[in-house]
Design a protein around this motif. Structure first.
Motif, mmCIF file in Angstrom:
data_model
loop_
_atom_site.group_PDB
_atom_site.id
_atom_site.type_symbol
_atom_site.label_atom_id
_atom_site.label_comp_id
_atom_site.label_asym_id
_atom_site.label_seq_id
_atom_site.Cartn_x
_atom_site.Cartn_y
_atom_site.Cartn_z
ATOM 1 N N VAL A 162 -26.088 -5.266 -33.841
ATOM 2 C CA VAL A 162 -27.425 -5.769 -33.507
ATOM 3 C C VAL A 162 -27.521 -6.076 -32.016
ATOM 4 O O VAL A 162 -28.492 -5.709 -31.338
ATOM 5 N N GLU A 276 -29.165 -8.026 -39.929
ATOM 6 C CA GLU A 276 -29.307 -9.314 -39.253
ATOM 7 C C GLU A 276 -28.940 -10.475 -40.173
ATOM 8 O O GLU A 276 -28.563 -11.562 -39.698
ATOM 9 N N ASN A 279 -25.888 -12.635 -39.447
ATOM 10 C CA ASN A 279 -26.066 -13.503 -38.287
ATOM 11 C C ASN A 279 -26.810 -14.784 -38.680
ATOM 12 O O ASN A 279 -26.438 -15.894 -38.280
ATOM 13 N N LYS A 356 -33.003 -12.944 -32.454
ATOM 14 C CA LYS A 356 -32.067 -12.123 -33.219
ATOM 15 C C LYS A 356 -30.685 -12.173 -32.572
ATOM 16 O O LYS A 356 -30.560 -12.417 -31.364
ATOM 17 N N GLY A 357 -29.671 -11.909 -33.365
ATOM 18 C CA GLY A 357 -28.321 -11.776 -32.832
ATOM 19 C C GLY A 357 -27.891 -12.939 -31.955
ATOM 20 O O GLY A 357 -28.005 -14.114 -32.325
#
Length: 371
Positions: A162, A276, A279, A356-357
């Motif tokens: 990601v 995702e 994570n 994200k990430g």
């Protein structure tokens, strides 16, 4: 290589439009005589499919078109039937001769010969460092049975993938801003607009595109996405909603007041969402005792697939959905692409969107590591 998706372009009847010709010549050192090369592209609502056979490590296509579009080539995998295209390459159907050469397979093709494909080559060259970095990442499909049993190891691989994906975005934005008249820029921006995290930057680059490009169908979709994204912004009080959990019990967002809440929009069929999830799971486990919760909203319409994905990804927090074709909570928040999320503080204010990430991990560390 994941199956490539074409962006449809809807036109007036092709018979009323001028026809242009193209020639594609390809050579690859790893091609074998008898290999079959498939060419696929769209003209209006018609999908054009062609094929040829490799001879002396070379292949050739001739064709006509009414409008420039992006298509793709695949080797030995018929895209009509294959679930994955292991050896494939995008190509722009453009007037003139298009040349492709490769030290091995289609995946590593160098392209040139027409304005659009020259632009595409420039973009690929700029992205080369990121592409090389991605190649060094472990492939989940090549892990041993023992490695697959190590959940932490598998999740770290997914998280790295990601992070690597988003490293390409600054390079792509730079290319788009420097090539505002190129159809390559428009299609690249259309793909980036699927990531809600970067919609503000997408809007900035979109404004720089030529008026001709802005009249195209892909541009209208980008414009609509930008408008929807403005329904909620950082600093606004989060809009309340109620949906049922997997047991059919009603859950209301405001019931989580006085907590940090990550509202996560996803679906069982969304591969980037599933990638995702590890994570999100990692930050949930780290901060669940520090006044932090996750509330996931699925845009699924199939309850069984939704519940199975929750079990497969081992997601322990509350999951809700209305199982409608257009999820009402997603509409309230202007969510047009997934994965998407928003972070709400204990006062009910939206303090971040589409983390994200690494960005999600860093934001929560900033807020909660000292608590």
């Amino acid at each position: 290589m994941k199956r490539l998706l074409l962006i449809a372009i809807f036109l007036s009847p092709l018979s009323l439009l001028a026809q242009f010709s193209f020639v594609i010549k390809g050579f690859g050192k790893a091609y074998n005589d008898g290999d079959k090369i498939f060419l696929t592209y769209r003209q209006g609502d018609r999908l054009v499919e062609d094929s040829t056979v490799v001879k002396n490590r070379s292949f050739k296509f001739k064709g006509t078109f009414a409008t420039k579009v992006r298509g793709y080539l695949s080797r030995n995998d018929n895209p009509r039937f294959a679930l994955d295209l292991s050896d494939s390459f995008y190509i722009y159907i453009d007037s003139g001769q298009i040349s492709l050469t490769s030290p091995d397979t289609l995946n590593n093709t160098l392209i040139s010969g027409t304005p659009l494909n020259d632009d595409y080559a420039k973009l690929n060259n700029a992205l080369k460092p990121v592409a090389e970095k991605r190649k060094k990442l472990k492939d989940l499909n090549q892990l041993s049975t023992e490695e697959l049993k190590d959940t932490a190891f598998v999740n770290s691989i997914k998280a790295n993938a990601v992070d690597a994906y988003y490293e390409a975005f600054p390079i792509q934005f730079k290319f788009i801003n420097e090539h505002p008249n190129s159809y390559v820029s428009l299609l690249t921006l259309a793909e980036m607009a699927r990531s809600s995290k970067y919609i503000p930057q997408v809007a900035q680059s979109f404004a720089k595109l030529s008026s001709t490009l802005k009249k195209m169908p892909e541009a209208r979709k980008i414009a609509a996405t930008i408008i929807e994204s403005k329904k909620i912004s950082e600093g606004m009080i989060a809009k309340d909603f109620t949906q049922n959990d997997v047991n059919g019990d009603a859950v209301t967002l405001s019931s989580y007041q006085n907590k940090y809440v990550l509202v996560d929009f996803w679906a069982s069929w969304c591969l980037p969402c599933r990638e995702e999830n590890p994570n999100v799971l990692a930050v949930y486990e780290k901060y669940k005792t520090k006044n932090f919760v996750v509330l996931s909203v699925s845009v699924d319409t199939d309850k069984d697939k939704w519940i199975n994905a929750i079990k497969e990804d081992r997601l322990p927090w509350v999951q809700v959905s209305d199982l409608k074709k257009q999820n009402e909570a997603a509409k309230v928040y202007g969510v047009t692409t997934i994965p998407a999320n928003l972070l709400i503080d204990p006062s009910g204010k939206v303090i971040a969107k589409d983390l994200k990430g690494k960005a999600l991990r860093e934001k929560l560390a900033e807020l909660l590591d000292d608590k």
